[in-house]
Design a protein around this motif. Structure first.
Motif, PDB file in Angstrom:
ATOM      1  N   MET A 181       0.825  -1.199   0.000  1.00 25.68           N
ATOM      2  CA  MET A 181       0.000   0.000   0.000  1.00 25.68           C
ATOM      3  C   MET A 181       0.869   1.263   0.000  1.00 25.68           C
ATOM      4  O   MET A 181       0.573   2.231  -0.702  1.00 25.68           O
ATOM      5  CB  MET A 181      -0.924   0.011   1.217  1.00 25.68           C
ATOM      6  N   ALA A 182       1.945   1.232   0.757  1.00 23.58           N
ATOM      7  CA  ALA A 182       2.863   2.362   0.801  1.00 23.58           C
ATOM      8  C   ALA A 182       3.545   2.552  -0.554  1.00 23.58           C
ATOM      9  O   ALA A 182       3.744   3.687  -1.006  1.00 23.58           O
ATOM     10  CB  ALA A 182       3.903   2.172   1.891  1.00 23.58           C
ATOM     11  N   ARG A 183       3.905   1.442  -1.212  1.00 26.58           N
ATOM     12  CA  ARG A 183       4.531   1.533  -2.550  1.00 26.58           C
ATOM     13  C   ARG A 183       3.574   2.166  -3.540  1.00 26.58           C
ATOM     14  O   ARG A 183       3.962   3.007  -4.348  1.00 26.58           O
ATOM     15  CB  ARG A 183       4.926   0.143  -3.040  1.00 26.58           C
ATOM     16  N   ASP A 184       2.302   1.745  -3.497  1.00 22.48           N
ATOM     17  CA  ASP A 184       1.321   2.306  -4.419  1.00 22.48           C
ATOM     18  C   ASP A 184       1.145   3.805  -4.195  1.00 22.48           C
ATOM     19  O   ASP A 184       1.063   4.581  -5.144  1.00 22.48           O
ATOM     20  CB  ASP A 184      -0.024   1.591  -4.268  1.00 22.48           C
ATOM     21  N   LYS A 185       1.106   4.210  -2.948  1.00 29.45           N
ATOM     22  CA  LYS A 185       0.962   5.625  -2.619  1.00 29.45           C
ATOM     23  C   LYS A 185       2.203   6.405  -3.066  1.00 29.45           C
ATOM     24  O   LYS A 185       2.090   7.519  -3.579  1.00 29.45           O
ATOM     25  CB  LYS A 185       0.737   5.793  -1.121  1.00 29.45           C
ATOM     26  N   ALA A 227       2.457   9.489  -5.770  1.00 30.63           N
ATOM     27  CA  ALA A 227       3.141  10.747  -5.458  1.00 30.63           C
ATOM     28  C   ALA A 227       4.220  11.042  -6.500  1.00 30.63           C
ATOM     29  O   ALA A 227       4.382  12.194  -6.919  1.00 30.63           O
ATOM     30  CB  ALA A 227       3.744  10.690  -4.069  1.00 30.63           C
ATOM     31  N   SER A 228       4.922  10.010  -6.922  1.00 35.88           N
ATOM     32  CA  SER A 228       5.965  10.171  -7.927  1.00 35.88           C
ATOM     33  C   SER A 228       5.367  10.626  -9.260  1.00 35.88           C
ATOM     34  O   SER A 228       5.903  11.523  -9.922  1.00 35.88           O
ATOM     35  CB  SER A 228       6.712   8.853  -8.102  1.00 35.88           C
ATOM     36  N   ASP A 229       4.254  10.020  -9.637  1.00 41.04           N
ATOM     37  CA  ASP A 229       3.580  10.405 -10.881  1.00 41.04           C
ATOM     38  C   ASP A 229       3.076  11.846 -10.813  1.00 41.04           C
ATOM     39  O   ASP A 229       3.176  12.597 -11.780  1.00 41.04           O
ATOM     40  CB  ASP A 229       2.417   9.462 -11.173  1.00 41.04           C
ATOM     41  N   THR A 230       2.536  12.222  -9.662  1.00 41.05           N
ATOM     42  CA  THR A 230       2.041  13.581  -9.482  1.00 41.05           C
ATOM     43  C   THR A 230       3.186  14.584  -9.573  1.00 41.05           C
ATOM     44  O   THR A 230       3.058  15.627 -10.217  1.00 41.05           O
ATOM     45  CB  THR A 230       1.325  13.718  -8.120  1.00 41.05           C
ATOM     46  N   ALA A 231       4.303  14.263  -8.940  1.00 48.13           N
ATOM     47  CA  ALA A 231       5.470  15.151  -8.998  1.00 48.13           C
ATOM     48  C   ALA A 231       5.963  15.299 -10.433  1.00 48.13           C
ATOM     49  O   ALA A 231       6.309  16.409 -10.863  1.00 48.13           O
ATOM     50  CB  ALA A 231       6.578  14.614  -8.105  1.00 48.13           C
ATOM     51  N   GLU A 232       5.989  14.185 -11.170  1.00 50.41           N
ATOM     52  CA  GLU A 232       6.425  14.247 -12.573  1.00 50.41           C
ATOM     53  C   GLU A 232       5.475  15.126 -13.383  1.00 50.41           C
ATOM     54  O   GLU A 232       5.910  15.968 -14.173  1.00 50.41           O
ATOM     55  CB  GLU A 232       6.483  12.848 -13.171  1.00 50.41           C
ATOM     56  N   VAL A 261      12.930  14.799 -16.763  1.00 46.57           N
ATOM     57  CA  VAL A 261      12.062  14.570 -15.607  1.00 46.57           C
ATOM     58  C   VAL A 261      11.719  13.089 -15.512  1.00 46.57           C
ATOM     59  O   VAL A 261      11.736  12.501 -14.425  1.00 46.57           O
ATOM     60  CB  VAL A 261      10.785  15.435 -15.694  1.00 46.57           C
ATOM     61  N   ASP A 262      11.425  12.469 -16.637  1.00 47.82           N
ATOM     62  CA  ASP A 262      11.098  11.041 -16.652  1.00 47.82           C
ATOM     63  C   ASP A 262      12.293  10.207 -16.189  1.00 47.82           C
ATOM     64  O   ASP A 262      12.139   9.274 -15.397  1.00 47.82           O
ATOM     65  CB  ASP A 262      10.663  10.615 -18.054  1.00 47.82           C
ATOM     66  N   THR A 263      13.471  10.545 -16.660  1.00 47.63           N
ATOM     67  CA  THR A 263      14.683   9.832 -16.248  1.00 47.63           C
ATOM     68  C   THR A 263      14.916   9.979 -14.745  1.00 47.63           C
ATOM     69  O   THR A 263      15.229   9.006 -14.060  1.00 47.63           O
ATOM     70  CB  THR A 263      15.906  10.353 -17.020  1.00 47.63           C
ATOM     71  N   ALA A 264      14.731  11.187 -14.231  1.00 47.45           N
ATOM     72  CA  ALA A 264      14.913  11.422 -12.794  1.00 47.45           C
ATOM     73  C   ALA A 264      13.904  10.625 -11.979  1.00 47.45           C
ATOM     74  O   ALA A 264      14.251  10.042 -10.941  1.00 47.45           O
ATOM     75  CB  ALA A 264      14.780  12.908 -12.495  1.00 47.45           C
ATOM     76  N   GLN A 265      12.667  10.561 -12.446  1.00 42.89           N
ATOM     77  CA  GLN A 265      11.636   9.795 -11.748  1.00 42.89           C
ATOM     78  C   GLN A 265      12.004   8.310 -11.728  1.00 42.89           C
ATOM     79  O   GLN A 265      11.907   7.650 -10.687  1.00 42.89           O
ATOM     80  CB  GLN A 265      10.275   9.978 -12.415  1.00 42.89           C
ATOM     81  N   GLN A 266      12.453   7.783 -12.839  1.00 43.93           N
ATOM     82  CA  GLN A 266      12.823   6.374 -12.907  1.00 43.93           C
ATOM     83  C   GLN A 266      13.999   6.065 -11.985  1.00 43.93           C
ATOM     84  O   GLN A 266      14.013   5.046 -11.299  1.00 43.93           O
ATOM     85  CB  GLN A 266      13.168   5.987 -14.340  1.00 43.93           C
ATOM     86  N   ARG A 315       9.383  -0.064 -11.863  1.00 46.11           N
ATOM     87  CA  ARG A 315       8.113  -0.383 -12.533  1.00 46.11           C
ATOM     88  C   ARG A 315       8.242  -1.524 -13.535  1.00 46.11           C
ATOM     89  O   ARG A 315       7.258  -2.077 -13.953  1.00 46.11           O
ATOM     90  CB  ARG A 315       7.586   0.853 -13.241  1.00 46.11           C
ATOM     91  N   ASP A 316       9.462  -1.888 -13.882  1.00 47.22           N
ATOM     92  CA  ASP A 316       9.653  -3.009 -14.797  1.00 47.22           C
ATOM     93  C   ASP A 316       9.396  -4.347 -14.105  1.00 47.22           C
ATOM     94  O   ASP A 316       9.232  -5.360 -14.770  1.00 47.22           O
ATOM     95  CB  ASP A 316      11.065  -3.011 -15.380  1.00 47.22           C
ATOM     96  N   ARG A 317       9.379  -4.344 -12.785  1.00 49.83           N
ATOM     97  CA  ARG A 317       9.110  -5.550 -12.010  1.00 49.83           C
ATOM     98  C   ARG A 317       7.879  -5.313 -11.146  1.00 49.83           C
ATOM     99  O   ARG A 317       7.974  -4.966  -9.977  1.00 49.83           O
ATOM    100  CB  ARG A 317      10.292  -5.874 -11.105  1.00 49.83           C
ATOM    101  N   PRO A 318       6.681  -5.503 -11.697  1.00 52.09           N
ATOM    102  CA  PRO A 318       5.457  -5.149 -10.975  1.00 52.09           C
ATOM    103  C   PRO A 318       5.174  -6.021  -9.744  1.00 52.09           C
ATOM    104  O   PRO A 318       4.554  -5.549  -8.802  1.00 52.09           O
ATOM    105  CB  PRO A 318       4.360  -5.328 -12.010  1.00 52.09           C
ATOM    106  N   ASP A 319       5.610  -7.258  -9.704  1.00 57.58           N
ATOM    107  CA  ASP A 319       5.312  -8.140  -8.573  1.00 57.58           C
ATOM    108  C   ASP A 319       6.503  -8.236  -7.652  1.00 57.58           C
ATOM    109  O   ASP A 319       7.129  -9.284  -7.515  1.00 57.58           O
ATOM    110  CB  ASP A 319       4.915  -9.534  -9.083  1.00 57.58           C
ATOM    111  N   GLN A 320       6.806  -7.155  -6.999  1.00 56.14           N
ATOM    112  CA  GLN A 320       7.937  -7.118  -6.093  1.00 56.14           C
ATOM    113  C   GLN A 320       7.525  -7.650  -4.728  1.00 56.14           C
ATOM    114  O   GLN A 320       6.393  -7.501  -4.328  1.00 56.14           O
ATOM    115  CB  GLN A 320       8.444  -5.691  -5.948  1.00 56.14           C
ATOM    116  N   PRO A 321       8.438  -8.237  -3.992  1.00 55.92           N
ATOM    117  CA  PRO A 321       8.120  -8.744  -2.641  1.00 55.92           C
ATOM    118  C   PRO A 321       7.857  -7.618  -1.675  1.00 55.92           C
ATOM    119  O   PRO A 321       8.230  -6.529  -1.827  1.00 55.92           O
ATOM    120  CB  PRO A 321       9.359  -9.519  -2.242  1.00 55.92           C
TER     121      PRO A 321
END
Length: 61
Positions: free
Chosen positions: A12-16, A20-25, A40-45, A55-61
């Motif tokens: 849940m914290a990761r999703d939030k 926030a990261s998307d909003t900042a971008e 900006v996209d590079t900095a966000q990544q 984001r390339d690994r959506p099912d992270q532990p």
């Protein structure tokens, strides 16, 4: 346990944090008129990768 450990273990914290990261971008692109969109996209990544939110690994532990 540090704040980054909590972020990595709590979905849940990761999703939030991603929202926030998307909003900042989006805000940065609005303020610059999209002139620096690639940078900006590079900095966000890079920031997300360092926080373990790749984001390339959506099912992270």
């Amino acid at each position: 346990m540090g704040i980054f450990d909590k972020l990595k273990s709590n979905r849940m914290a990761r999703d939030k944090a991603k929202q926030a990261s998307d909003t900042a971008e989006r805000k940065a692109n609005e303020r610059t008129g999209g002139k620096y969109e690639d940078q900006v996209d590079t900095a966000q990544q890079q920031a997300e990768r360092r926080l373990g939110m790749d984001r390339d690994r959506p099912d992270q532990p």
